[in-house]
Design a protein around this motif. Structure first.
Motif, PDB file in Angstrom:
ATOM      1  N   UNK A 133      41.935  44.849  26.147  1.00  0.00           N
ATOM      2  CA  UNK A 133      43.084  46.429  25.914  1.00  0.00           C
ATOM      3  C   UNK A 133      42.151  47.151  26.705  1.00  0.00           C
ATOM      4  N   UNK A 134      42.506  48.141  27.557  1.00  0.00           N
ATOM      5  CA  UNK A 134      41.335  49.216  27.255  1.00  0.00           C
ATOM      6  C   UNK A 134      42.787  50.451  27.648  1.00  0.00           C
ATOM      7  N   UNK A 135      42.704  51.038  26.820  1.00  0.00           N
ATOM      8  CA  UNK A 135      43.656  52.794  27.153  1.00  0.00           C
ATOM      9  C   UNK A 135      42.930  54.068  26.844  1.00  0.00           C
ATOM     10  N   UNK A 189      52.590  46.174  26.883  1.00  0.00           N
ATOM     11  CA  UNK A 189      52.801  47.540  27.610  1.00  0.00           C
ATOM     12  C   UNK A 189      53.846  48.307  26.870  1.00  0.00           C
ATOM     13  N   UNK A 190      54.705  47.542  26.468  1.00  0.00           N
ATOM     14  CA  UNK A 190      56.085  48.049  25.756  1.00  0.00           C
ATOM     15  C   UNK A 190      56.187  49.178  24.880  1.00  0.00           C
ATOM     16  N   UNK A 223      50.696  34.861  28.408  1.00  0.00           N
ATOM     17  CA  UNK A 223      49.484  35.194  28.199  1.00  0.00           C
ATOM     18  C   UNK A 223      49.963  37.029  28.909  1.00  0.00           C
ATOM     19  N   UNK A 224      51.012  36.615  30.129  1.00  0.00           N
ATOM     20  CA  UNK A 224      51.154  37.940  30.447  1.00  0.00           C
ATOM     21  C   UNK A 224      52.856  38.475  30.063  1.00  0.00           C
ATOM     22  N   UNK A 225      53.442  37.114  29.548  1.00  0.00           N
ATOM     23  CA  UNK A 225      54.516  38.078  28.556  1.00  0.00           C
ATOM     24  C   UNK A 225      53.890  38.622  27.344  1.00  0.00           C
ATOM     25  N   UNK A 226      53.172  38.571  26.787  1.00  0.00           N
ATOM     26  CA  UNK A 226      52.320  39.227  25.622  1.00  0.00           C
ATOM     27  C   UNK A 226      51.941  40.273  26.399  1.00  0.00           C
ATOM     28  N   UNK A 263      59.637  38.045  19.819  1.00  0.00           N
ATOM     29  CA  UNK A 263      60.072  38.090  21.931  1.00  0.00           C
ATOM     30  C   UNK A 263      58.624  36.780  22.177  1.00  0.00           C
ATOM     31  N   UNK A 264      57.575  37.061  21.592  1.00  0.00           N
ATOM     32  CA  UNK A 264      56.260  36.577  21.939  1.00  0.00           C
ATOM     33  C   UNK A 264      56.246  34.465  21.534  1.00  0.00           C
ATOM     34  N   UNK A 265      57.165  35.288  19.990  1.00  0.00           N
ATOM     35  CA  UNK A 265      57.173  33.330  19.827  1.00  0.00           C
ATOM     36  C   UNK A 265      58.238  32.861  20.553  1.00  0.00           C
TER      37      UNK A 265
END
Length: 135
Positions: free
Chosen positions: A70-72, A43-44, A35-38, A13-15
């Motif tokens: 990313x922070x989790x 998140x998914x 970037x927003x799509x990635x 999907x990213x590609x």
């Protein structure tokens, strides 16, 4: 859903998103949209792995302008791209600044995991986050 299936979906999907956005929007807008799509895909992937909702580009150590990719919870992911093409993360001065950032993060109590884009796409990064959150 199986983690391998999620990884394949995220990678493919990213590609596809990248190619379509570059054609439709032009370079600058496509980079932002990609970037927003990635981020949506990551998140998914977090949800599929049972992880808390991630925060992207999380600022820390103000007034410094440092951000985690990313922070989790208190586990930060720093995605180290360009390792094999003499990218930023392989250059001396930039690497010294990266060490300063990572050391400060550790002093502030963050656990920082350094991963490659391939580890994010394969799901290996999410398994590392699960281990870090478990203690």
């Amino acid at each position: 859903m199986d983690a391998g299936v999620v990884a394949a979906i995220v990678s493919g999907s990213a590609a596809i998103i990248g190619v379509l956005l570059t054609v439709a929007l032009g370079k600058a807008a496509s980079r932002r949209a990609e970037r927003e799509g990635k981020q949506r895909l990551m998140a998914a992937a977090c949800a599929a792995h049972g992880l808390p909702v991630p925060v992207f580009e999380y600022p820390f150590a103000e007034p410094r302008k440092w951000r985690f990719d990313v922070l989790i919870d208190f586990v930060a992911l720093e995605i180290q791209g360009g390792l094999f093409v003499q990218g930023r993360h392989t250059q001396g001065a930039a690497l010294a600044k990266e060490y300063e950032k990572l050391n400060e993060a550790g002093c502030l109590g963050y656990s920082v995991l350094l991963v490659t884009p391939e580890q994010v796409e394969s799901g290996e990064a999410w398994a590392l986050v699960q281990r870090a959150l478990a203690g």
